[in-house]
Design a protein around this motif. Sequence first.
Motif, PDB file in Angstrom:
ATOM      1  N   GLU A   1       0.799  -1.224   0.000  1.00 37.96           N
ATOM      2  CA  GLU A   1       0.000   0.000   0.000  1.00 37.96           C
ATOM      3  C   GLU A   1       0.831   1.271   0.000  1.00 37.96           C
ATOM      4  O   GLU A   1       0.305   2.373  -0.211  1.00 37.96           O
ATOM      5  CB  GLU A   1      -0.938   0.015   1.214  1.00 37.96           C
ATOM      6  N   HIS A   2       2.148   1.154   0.230  1.00 39.08           N
ATOM      7  CA  HIS A   2       3.004   2.336   0.285  1.00 39.08           C
ATOM      8  C   HIS A   2       3.634   2.678  -1.068  1.00 39.08           C
ATOM      9  O   HIS A   2       4.277   3.714  -1.186  1.00 39.08           O
ATOM     10  CB  HIS A   2       4.128   2.122   1.314  1.00 39.08           C
ATOM     11  N   ARG A   3       3.441   1.828  -2.036  1.00 33.90           N
ATOM     12  CA  ARG A   3       4.033   2.084  -3.351  1.00 33.90           C
ATOM     13  C   ARG A   3       3.267   3.198  -4.059  1.00 33.90           C
ATOM     14  O   ARG A   3       2.049   3.271  -4.012  1.00 33.90           O
ATOM     15  CB  ARG A   3       4.024   0.804  -4.203  1.00 33.90           C
ATOM     16  N   SER A   4       4.013   4.077  -4.725  1.00 32.73           N
ATOM     17  CA  SER A   4       3.410   5.190  -5.454  1.00 32.73           C
ATOM     18  C   SER A   4       4.232   5.472  -6.707  1.00 32.73           C
ATOM     19  O   SER A   4       5.381   5.029  -6.827  1.00 32.73           O
ATOM     20  CB  SER A   4       3.338   6.445  -4.569  1.00 32.73           C
ATOM     21  N   ALA A   5       3.660   6.228  -7.623  1.00 30.95           N
ATOM     22  CA  ALA A   5       4.345   6.544  -8.873  1.00 30.95           C
ATOM     23  C   ALA A   5       5.477   7.541  -8.619  1.00 30.95           C
ATOM     24  O   ALA A   5       5.321   8.465  -7.815  1.00 30.95           O
ATOM     25  CB  ALA A   5       3.356   7.119  -9.882  1.00 30.95           C
ATOM     26  N   PRO A   6       6.628   7.374  -9.256  1.00 36.64           N
ATOM     27  CA  PRO A   6       7.718   8.345  -9.107  1.00 36.64           C
ATOM     28  C   PRO A   6       7.268   9.749  -9.496  1.00 36.64           C
ATOM     29  O   PRO A   6       6.476   9.913 -10.425  1.00 36.64           O
ATOM     30  CB  PRO A   6       8.789   7.818 -10.064  1.00 36.64           C
ATOM     31  N   PHE A   7       7.770  10.759  -8.785  1.00 40.63           N
ATOM     32  CA  PHE A   7       7.342  12.133  -9.051  1.00 40.63           C
ATOM     33  C   PHE A   7       8.258  12.867 -10.020  1.00 40.63           C
ATOM     34  O   PHE A   7       7.980  14.002 -10.387  1.00 40.63           O
ATOM     35  CB  PHE A   7       7.247  12.923  -7.743  1.00 40.63           C
ATOM     36  N   CYS A   8       9.369  12.235 -10.423  1.00 42.35           N
ATOM     37  CA  CYS A   8      10.297  12.884 -11.349  1.00 42.35           C
ATOM     38  C   CYS A   8      10.324  12.141 -12.678  1.00 42.35           C
ATOM     39  O   CYS A   8      10.423  10.911 -12.715  1.00 42.35           O
ATOM     40  CB  CYS A   8      11.706  12.928 -10.766  1.00 42.35           C
TER      41      CYS A   8
END
Length: 484
Positions: free
Chosen positions: A77-84
């Motif tokens: 649940e902590h995985r997210s899309a890279p912001f860069c």
Amino acid sequence: MAQFFKAQKRNNKTTRLPVLDIAVDTVDHHGKGICLTHKPIIVVANAVPGELYKIQITEQKQRVWFAKIVKVLKANEHRSAPFCQHYNECGGCSQQDFSASYQYQVKQDALEVFLRKNLDDSVFPPSVSFNDVLPYDDTVRTSIATDPKASKTPAIAYRRKARLSIDSRQASKVKIGYRAKQSNKIIDINVCPILDTPIQEPLFALTQVLKTLPIVKMLGHMTVLSDKQRQQVCLHLTKAPDYSALTQLKEATREIDLELTLELPESYEKSSPKSLVSLSNLVDAKANLAKCQKLNASFSICDDGETNIMLSPNHFIQVNAKVNIDMLKTAKQWLSLTKNDTLVDLFAGLGNFSLHFANDVKQCIAAEGVAEMVELGKQNAALNGLINVLFKHVDLSDVDAFKELNIPENSTFIIDPARQGALELMQVFSKLKPKRILYVSCNPISFARDINCLDEKYQIKQIKALDMFPFTEHIEMMALLERV
């Protein structure tokens, strides 16, 4: 009878390394995922517990295999899309796939496990633990200005100093940016969300202009410095530019809102050592270095709102101002210094600890191994009106060199060494018998080794993880040791 050498036929078949589906059981103090259930164990970069991966083995040794992630089969649940947008190829950040708070907790837990394994309970009692959770605002995923009084801060836009490399071998494809992952190749970037917000727009306006100018062929790299009120870029030249090239650079960057300084090569008017000058001043002096004021420290930072520290682009500072402020506040709280105390700051640098705590103590002795930083430290003490700070140039690996410092017994020590640690200083401590030692470390391996080499009996009373570099595998720490 003569015998002739007959070469054996080569086996041109390449061994295919396995592709496996695995989950990792833990994360080590290097930030690598470890699969303990496989024999031998498998080390997987950027892997965390609670996820399932398809991995490609990249190297096989007798007791350990190494692998990279091919695909995430089941995410937590902590995985997210890279912001860069440059994350997949740039080597600057290695862990943008997870929230900053989750990464911090994983790194902190791994650090505690390592230290428990390598330090005796008498040194690191079970009652002392990492219990600080950094208050990141994980909802902020873009580089926007935030309220400095907010209870939570974003982990991005933290870096106030950075070095960008320049590859100008092809005039039509000049690249300015960071090194690629596990490579010397330079990735051309046009955005960097981890840089301090005010520097981002002018910096990338500058890089686009530089790519069109002949002077880019003379540049080796650039150093970026950013503070609340000032933004500066230093261009490090490998060849001596002429007046026309300098004039062209000044005119082309006139509308870009930042200070431009130049580090000139030794070949420039046979200057030795390299000279640091303002671009504007050098152009006004018609490129005559003798008529141009050279800069010693051309930038300043003020983390606590009171103490000003001057520096140049080549000097070390803590690049994460938010964490540095937190570290200083924590140190002040732990040490509870009084006017009867003598504070000894080893690896003092420009005075990050010495200058901030000088008004709290009777005397502060700041020892540093780099002569240039010692001289600038003295200037910083004078700049802040501090008369009880003594900056000394000392070989910190030479035990006998400490005799000239006349350090009183029961002094309080702060040490903040480089990654190799401070093994030689453990002998000094056994003789001087410090009352307290605040050890700031960027390498838990050398920290544990050093603490285990202390002759006197010291015990960790307080300990804290420092996330100086969010979205990377790096974790730093500070620990307060007292003699028991």
